[in-house]
Design a protein around this motif. Structure first.
Motif, PDB file in Angstrom:
ATOM      1  N   THR A 192       0.830  -1.206   0.000  1.00 46.19           N
ATOM      2  CA  THR A 192       0.000   0.000   0.000  1.00 46.19           C
ATOM      3  C   THR A 192       0.865   1.256   0.000  1.00 46.19           C
ATOM      4  N   ILE A 193       1.904   1.278   0.833  1.00 51.26           N
ATOM      5  CA  ILE A 193       2.796   2.433   0.920  1.00 51.26           C
ATOM      6  C   ILE A 193       3.579   2.619  -0.384  1.00 51.26           C
ATOM      7  N   LEU A 194       4.142   1.535  -0.910  1.00 50.14           N
ATOM      8  CA  LEU A 194       4.898   1.626  -2.157  1.00 50.14           C
ATOM      9  C   LEU A 194       4.004   2.038  -3.325  1.00 50.14           C
ATOM     10  N   ALA A 195       2.797   1.481  -3.377  1.00 44.30           N
ATOM     11  CA  ALA A 195       1.868   1.834  -4.445  1.00 44.30           C
ATOM     12  C   ALA A 195       1.465   3.300  -4.349  1.00 44.30           C
ATOM     13  N   GLY A 196       1.268   3.790  -3.120  1.00 44.08           N
ATOM     14  CA  GLY A 196       0.930   5.198  -2.944  1.00 44.08           C
ATOM     15  C   GLY A 196       2.024   6.107  -3.458  1.00 44.08           C
ATOM     16  N   GLY A 197       3.281   5.773  -3.165  1.00 46.01           N
ATOM     17  CA  GLY A 197       4.398   6.574  -3.653  1.00 46.01           C
ATOM     18  C   GLY A 197       4.545   6.503  -5.160  1.00 46.01           C
ATOM     19  N   MET A 198       4.451   5.298  -5.708  1.00 45.95           N
ATOM     20  CA  MET A 198       4.599   5.132  -7.148  1.00 45.95           C
ATOM     21  C   MET A 198       3.488   5.855  -7.911  1.00 45.95           C
ATOM     22  N   LEU A 199       2.252   5.727  -7.437  1.00 46.60           N
ATOM     23  CA  LEU A 199       1.134   6.367  -8.119  1.00 46.60           C
ATOM     24  C   LEU A 199       1.210   7.889  -8.025  1.00 46.60           C
ATOM     25  N   GLU A 200       1.782   8.411  -6.941  1.00 45.09           N
ATOM     26  CA  GLU A 200       1.979   9.855  -6.844  1.00 45.09           C
ATOM     27  C   GLU A 200       2.983  10.329  -7.896  1.00 45.09           C
ATOM     28  N   MET A 201       4.039   9.555  -8.119  1.00 44.28           N
ATOM     29  CA  MET A 201       5.014   9.908  -9.148  1.00 44.28           C
ATOM     30  C   MET A 201       4.375   9.862 -10.540  1.00 44.28           C
ATOM     31  N   ILE A 202       3.570   8.839 -10.768  1.00 46.41           N
ATOM     32  CA  ILE A 202       2.872   8.721 -12.059  1.00 46.41           C
ATOM     33  C   ILE A 202       1.917   9.901 -12.250  1.00 46.41           C
ATOM     34  N   ARG A 203       1.195  10.254 -11.193  1.00 41.62           N
ATOM     35  CA  ARG A 203       0.262  11.379 -11.262  1.00 41.62           C
ATOM     36  C   ARG A 203       1.007  12.688 -11.531  1.00 41.62           C
ATOM     37  N   TYR A 204       2.079  12.911 -10.773  1.00 40.53           N
ATOM     38  CA  TYR A 204       2.839  14.152 -10.888  1.00 40.53           C
ATOM     39  C   TYR A 204       3.410  14.335 -12.284  1.00 40.53           C
ATOM     40  N   ASN A 205       3.789  13.252 -12.911  1.00 40.80           N
ATOM     41  CA  ASN A 205       4.403  13.318 -14.235  1.00 40.80           C
ATOM     42  C   ASN A 205       3.397  13.214 -15.377  1.00 40.80           C
ATOM     43  N   GLY A 206       2.116  13.135 -15.057  1.00 40.76           N
ATOM     44  CA  GLY A 206       1.081  13.196 -16.088  1.00 40.76           C
ATOM     45  C   GLY A 206       0.530  11.864 -16.532  1.00 40.76           C
ATOM     46  N   GLY A 207       0.906  10.769 -15.881  1.00 40.10           N
ATOM     47  CA  GLY A 207       0.423   9.456 -16.301  1.00 40.10           C
ATOM     48  C   GLY A 207      -1.064   9.262 -16.079  1.00 40.10           C
ATOM     49  N   LEU A 208      -1.548   9.630 -14.892  1.00 43.91           N
ATOM     50  CA  LEU A 208      -2.979   9.485 -14.627  1.00 43.91           C
ATOM     51  C   LEU A 208      -3.792  10.401 -15.526  1.00 43.91           C
ATOM     52  N   ALA A 209      -3.277  11.602 -15.765  1.00 46.63           N
ATOM     53  CA  ALA A 209      -3.967  12.537 -16.658  1.00 46.63           C
ATOM     54  C   ALA A 209      -4.088  11.946 -18.062  1.00 46.63           C
ATOM     55  N   TRP A 210      -3.032  11.241 -18.516  1.00 44.43           N
ATOM     56  CA  TRP A 210      -3.064  10.629 -19.845  1.00 44.43           C
ATOM     57  C   TRP A 210      -4.099   9.514 -19.911  1.00 44.43           C
ATOM     58  N   ILE A 211      -4.123   8.646 -18.874  1.00 45.60           N
ATOM     59  CA  ILE A 211      -5.102   7.562 -18.842  1.00 45.60           C
ATOM     60  C   ILE A 211      -6.518   8.123 -18.862  1.00 45.60           C
ATOM     61  N   ILE A 212      -6.760   9.109 -18.016  1.00 42.57           N
ATOM     62  CA  ILE A 212      -8.099   9.694 -17.927  1.00 42.57           C
ATOM     63  C   ILE A 212      -8.472  10.369 -19.237  1.00 42.57           C
ATOM     64  N   GLN A 213      -7.501  11.055 -19.858  1.00 44.30           N
ATOM     65  CA  GLN A 213      -7.767  11.703 -21.145  1.00 44.30           C
ATOM     66  C   GLN A 213      -8.183  10.687 -22.191  1.00 44.30           C
ATOM     67  N   LYS A 214      -7.447   9.582 -22.283  1.00 44.83           N
ATOM     68  CA  LYS A 214      -7.751   8.572 -23.287  1.00 44.83           C
ATOM     69  C   LYS A 214      -9.057   7.845 -22.989  1.00 44.83           C
ATOM     70  N   MET A 215      -9.324   7.613 -21.712  1.00 47.45           N
ATOM     71  CA  MET A 215     -10.521   6.865 -21.350  1.00 47.45           C
ATOM     72  C   MET A 215     -11.786   7.705 -21.462  1.00 47.45           C
ATOM     73  N   THR A 216     -11.641   9.018 -21.319  1.00 50.06           N
ATOM     74  CA  THR A 216     -12.831   9.872 -21.330  1.00 50.06           C
ATOM     75  C   THR A 216     -12.987  10.683 -22.616  1.00 50.06           C
ATOM     76  N   ALA A 217     -12.036  10.538 -23.535  1.00 51.77           N
ATOM     77  CA  ALA A 217     -12.073  11.349 -24.753  1.00 51.77           C
ATOM     78  C   ALA A 217     -13.371  11.150 -25.525  1.00 51.77           C
ATOM     79  N   LYS A 218     -13.843   9.910 -25.566  1.00 52.58           N
ATOM     80  CA  LYS A 218     -15.063   9.622 -26.320  1.00 52.58           C
ATOM     81  C   LYS A 218     -16.236   9.303 -25.406  1.00 52.58           C
ATOM     82  N   LEU A 219     -16.085   9.635 -24.145  1.00 53.86           N
ATOM     83  CA  LEU A 219     -17.178   9.401 -23.200  1.00 53.86           C
ATOM     84  C   LEU A 219     -18.039  10.656 -23.093  1.00 53.86           C
ATOM     85  N   HIS A 220     -19.334  10.463 -23.186  1.00 54.08           N
ATOM     86  CA  HIS A 220     -20.244  11.593 -23.065  1.00 54.08           C
ATOM     87  C   HIS A 220     -21.363  11.306 -22.072  1.00 54.08           C
ATOM     88  N   THR A 221     -21.374  10.122 -21.523  1.00 53.01           N
ATOM     89  CA  THR A 221     -22.453   9.744 -20.612  1.00 53.01           C
ATOM     90  C   THR A 221     -21.888   9.168 -19.320  1.00 53.01           C
TER      91      THR A 221
END
Length: 442
Positions: free
Chosen positions: A295-324
């Protein structure tokens, strides 16, 4: 699309997901090659991916990057989950040492209808898993009993193993002290009682349908199992914990109170002395060590991914064609299901998918309790059917049958997945289907 944070604007960046790829290769690919999903310790895989996350991150000096990693690892939600895991471990092990698990098994088996044995075992597994908060623990406790009944009644051994697994996943999904419930609610920021009510409304019809199926399959078989003596006082802590949790009492108070109650009952009944109690608590806390580390390691790793734009990229791709909102909910289901297929651990899958789900839920005004319910349901659905998951592997090892032979009888997990998809399509339950902002029509 740019994602705004408190201090800066994050640009979507696919390269930020490299640490996640390292984790998948280190854990999933190595496990596939080795033919054993427990060959590579998940803690080692997370250490490797965390090192890569710090090494490749932007953010200045190594010292600054390590501080950023530690900030994510020490996030308030992460630390709260760690504290809950500690208390849950202390409670679960104290209850087991006191005899609460055996008492609960004897109680549920003593009231089984004689002519609907398979359905009765399913219901017993449901009750036990909701009470003890662990699917694997339920499988360990009940599978030997189910195997013995199979030998005495002629019911297929694979069927009886599947009955136990299905009931165990029911409780893993709903129990207030289950790791999955704790992680799902904490990552989405909702109360356990709210998540339970939404979750219960979705899954209960399919649990009833599963019971009917098992009644038809096992009708005419007599229950020849003779349960041990029922100690009602030893079942009391589970009832107390369930009642307090349903009433909305803080989960840490619930678990602490349950541990104290188990300890007092254990001492008064002679199950252990004060030192036996402290030993049980220590063993329970220690037993949560791997989950806490991950849990601790995943929290740190996911923060690094978020800070560097990884989560933003996933969300962008997953929601690009979502309208509902329906599409957004399906994407939440897809993220956690994929994570679970990769990790073979629904708790870890929820830790990884939770932050992404929260972003999607916020954007499409999905109520936190509904997002938490969907996360938990789909994680338990996948975990309950993968032949390399701990649940099926444990059931197979205890019965001597193959995990694949058990899969054909896993009616509840299959219905759970179908039911959750129907709930998304039908917007059911409607009163829990939208957030607090103005609803965006699906």
């Amino acid at each position: 699309m740019l994602m705004k944070t408190e201090n800066n604007t994050i640009t979507p960046n696919a390269w930020a997901l490299v640490p996640l790829g390292v984790f998948l290769i280190a854990y999933l690919a190595v496990s596939v090659v080795a033919g054993d999903f427990y060959k590579m310790p998940i803690t080692v895989a997370f250490v490797l991916s965390s090192i890569v996350a710090v090494w490749m991150s932007k953010g200045g000096s190594v010292h600054n990057r390590i501080e950023l990693f530690c900030k994510g690892a020490a996030n308030a939600n992460i630390m709260l989950m760690v504290m809950i895991f500690i208390l849950a471990g202390a409670f679960a092990q104290t209850a087991k040492a006191m005899g609460a698990v055996d008492a609960t098994v004897n109680l549920t088996l003593s009231i089984l209808p004689g002519n609907v044995l398979a359905a009765g075992i399913f219901l017993a597994a449901c009750v036990i898993s909701v009470s003890v908060g662990t699917s694997v623990g339920t499988i360990v406790a009940l599978t030997p009993v189910a195997a013995g009944l199979s030998a005495q009644t002629g019911l297929p051994l694979s069927l009886m193993a599947a009955v136990v697994v299905g009931g165990a996943m029911f409780g893993d999904n709903l129990s207030f002290i289950s790791d999955t419930t704790i992680v799902a609610t904490r990552t989405q920021g909702c109360k356990m009682a709210d998540k339970f009510r939404t979750n219960f409304a979705i899954v209960m019809p399919f649990a009833i349908l599963t019971t009917v199926i098992y009644i038809l399959m096992g009708s005419g078989v007599q229950n020849v199992f003779i349960p041990g003596e029922i100690s009602w006082v030893k079942v009391l802590p589970y009832f107390a914990v369930l009642a307090a949790a349903v009433m909305g009492v803080n989960v840490m108070i619930v678990l602490l109170g349950g541990t104290v109650l188990c300890g007092l009952i254990g001492i008064l009944t002679g199950a252990f002395n004060i030192w036996g109690w402290t030993t049980a608590m220590g063993n329970g806390i220690t037993g949560m060590g791997e989950l806490i580390i991950v849990t601790i390691l995943a929290g740190g790793m996911l923060e690094m991914i978020r800070y560097n734009g990884g989560l933003a990229w996933i969300i962008q791709k997953m929601t690009a064609k979502l309208h509902t909102r329906r599409g957004a909910e399906v994407s939440i289901a897809g993220v956690v299901s994929f994570a679970n297929l990769c990790t073979a651990n629904n708790t870890i899958a929820l830790i990884m998918a939770g932050p992404i789900a929260k972003e999607i839920a916020g954007r499409f005004n999905i109520a936190p309790n509904r997002a938490a319910s969907l996360l938990d349901i789909f994680s338990c659905f996948v975990q309950g059917i993968i032949p390399y998951g701990a649940q099926l592997l444990m059931a197979a090892s205890l019965t001597g049958v193959s995990p694949v032979s058990i899969m054909k009888y896993l009616y509840y997990p299959y219905l759970l997945g179908i039911g959750a998809l129907l709930a998304i399509w039908l917007r059911y339950p409607r009163k829990h289907a939208m957030g607090t902002n103005a609803a965006r029509e699906a």
